[in-house]
Design an enzyme around this catalytic site. Sequence first.
Site, PDB file in Angstrom:
ATOM      1  CB  CYS A 219      23.362  45.340  68.554  1.00 50.11           C
ATOM      2  SG  CYS A 219      22.817  44.833  70.186  1.00 50.11           S
TER       3      CYS A 219
ATOM      4  CD  GLU B  18      22.552  43.138  77.281  1.00 45.76           C
ATOM      5  OE1 GLU B  18      23.526  43.782  76.848  1.00 45.76           O
ATOM      6  OE2 GLU B  18      21.504  43.680  77.674  1.00 45.76           O
TER       7      GLU B  18
ATOM      8  CG  ASP C 117      26.480  44.297  79.099  1.00 44.52           C
ATOM      9  OD1 ASP C 117      27.397  44.625  79.864  1.00 44.52           O
ATOM     10  OD2 ASP C 117      25.553  45.067  78.774  1.00 44.52           O
TER      11      ASP C 117
ATOM     12  CG  HIS D 169      24.704  65.054  74.453  1.00 42.87           C
ATOM     13  ND1 HIS D 169      23.951  64.138  73.760  1.00 42.87           N
ATOM     14  CD2 HIS D 169      24.563  66.215  73.809  1.00 42.87           C
ATOM     15  CE1 HIS D 169      23.379  64.742  72.754  1.00 42.87           C
ATOM     16  NE2 HIS D 169      23.729  66.001  72.756  1.00 42.87           N
TER      17      HIS D 169
HETATM   18  C1  PEP Z   1      26.085  45.045  74.537  1.00 42.08           C
HETATM   19  O1  PEP Z   1      26.101  44.803  75.746  1.00 42.08           O
HETATM   20  O2  PEP Z   1      26.800  44.435  73.707  1.00 42.08           O
HETATM   21  C2  PEP Z   1      25.219  46.104  73.996  1.00 42.08           C
HETATM   22  C3  PEP Z   1      25.082  46.288  72.700  1.00 42.08           C
HETATM   23  O3  PEP Z   1      24.594  46.924  74.879  1.00 42.08           O
HETATM   24  P1  PEP Z   1      25.352  48.116  75.651  1.00 42.08           P
HETATM   25  O4  PEP Z   1      26.716  48.278  75.035  1.00 42.08           O
HETATM   26  O5  PEP Z   1      24.502  49.300  75.505  1.00 42.08           O
HETATM   27  O6  PEP Z   1      25.411  47.580  77.046  1.00 42.08           O
HETATM   28 MG    MG Z   2      24.560  45.601  77.063  1.00 43.72          MG
END
Ligand code: PEP
Ligand code: MG
Length: 578
Positions: free
Chosen positions: A502, A431, A455, A188
Amino acid sequence: MNTFQGISASGGIAKGKAFVLPVYTRKSIEKIPLEPGTAASDWERFEKARQKTLEYFQSLIDQTNSRQAAIFQTYVLMLSDPDFLGQLKKEHAEQSVCAEWIVENKAKEYADMLRSSGDSYLIERAEDILDVYGKVIDNLMGDVQVSCESVPEGAILAARFLSPSDAVFLSKRKLTAVILDKGAANSHLAILARTYGIPLVFGIHDIESLIRTEDVLIVDGSNGMIFVNPDEKTSAEYDKKIAGEAAEREKLAAFSAKAARTKDGIAVKIYANIGSAEEARLALEEGADGIGLFRTEFLFMQSGLISEERQFEEYRSVLEIMKDKPVVIRTLDAGGDKIVDIPGVSFEEEKNPLLGCRAIRLCLKMPDIFKTQFRALFRASVYGSLKIMLPLITDIEQVREAKALIEEVKAELKAEHIPFKEDVPVGIMIETPAAAIMADELAKEAAFFSIGSNDLTQYGLCVDRENAQTAGLFNELHPAIRRLIVQTAKAAQKEEIPLSVCGEMAADKARMLVLMSAGINSFSVSPKKIASLKECLSHFTAEQIEALKDWTESPMDAHSLQEKLNAFLSGTHLNGAQ
Ligand code: PEP
Ligand code: MG
């Protein structure tokens, strides 16, 4: 000058005076019999200490976001529990010994009972009881514990570890940087530090003997280096870097309030990635067009499986803060590197957790968890512009199964006369290579796509994104990853569904331009990155960016492409439009 190498959990460079938080050990408590006739005044002493502790936690409720406030509300309830207080009073009167001894022993007894229940939620509460009544004992003994309250503003805090309440406190205090012995990139505190732009380095063992209060420190959050009492050359070198960072921040501040546009005025959407409702405020301040990714697992990583009510409060807060701006909330993405305490689930036992029962797989296997989250989300849907996103999709059936559970939840809510929005779009993360390859089919089932480049790169290149040994192989510009992205973009365009990115790739200027050349014009990044992307966009016309398409779609290797992009960025910046 001494230098130490730690692990960076939040970037940026800081220079300042250290404040070392000493390891605190409570004095041992003696069993002191009460003098005849002093029981009432001794109990009064306890009451005052309890009141002071109550006020302390109440003040934290007022200052914190709803998630943290819920933790402190539990503390307040523990301090006001009539059963427990009744037992304390009874023992105090019967045994006629000092209140400190009674409180310590009763709290330990109660905690042992909770621990032996075998229920992970109650086991966690055992630690809370000891923490809460430990603070009462400190107040009773008038102990001058060196706490976070004594950390001066602007200090660089060095500590062995920080508790959740300390972390909250510190986010309110303008710290220059934080160095810890124990920490984790997903803790956190680390998330708060990144959100507020405070450099954080952990993994500095034996910290209290290496650093003293008032030592001058340089903390380089970009590479985890710590310099203690730096020599003149290092100091001057870092002064320059710090001045450079400050000038850059000032230049970028002007872009927060502006809409994201290319040089010739083509609109681009830049949303924020957040992990709590409080961060939504920061996203607004930094000029986000909405929330493109709310990683709800961070709520669960703190407190295990949280109730529907607590989830509802958190989702409602984000939606209310963002008003009519879109908010994409991702369902629980637990597992892999994100460990959540779920009764009956042992992530540690999996041989390959990243390929194991995580994210959507876990939620479909435990539909009660999934349905509770959907209930909280749909209940919150009436407070703003909600979109729901499913992580780690590899198979179209997973989308259909999740949507079937959503229909069940809607029917339940309807039967209970609870209002919700019928038309909340349900989209998916792209992903995994499987999802990117099957994007054309998935686009028929999903309301929108968001590419999780972190990912997608990890699974596409078989490179653990957390492993320092293979970090050199992790590159989103690899031609295979570019191909998966281009393929996904084409599928989304063909089915006319919205597409965003994202993952961290979107937060890098050059990579964002590569993504734009593939026809993507919506991104979601950490709030502090928004202004720099807007600034970058303002230098290029849509035509210039589109011209990168030939490179993006070519089989060119990642390093050659990076060099070309560097030249493109600096050339256009220096020479203006070409
Ligand atoms: C990603 O895998 O790019 C993603 C945005 O999710 P996280 O980083 O939370 O796995
Ligand atoms: Mg991810």
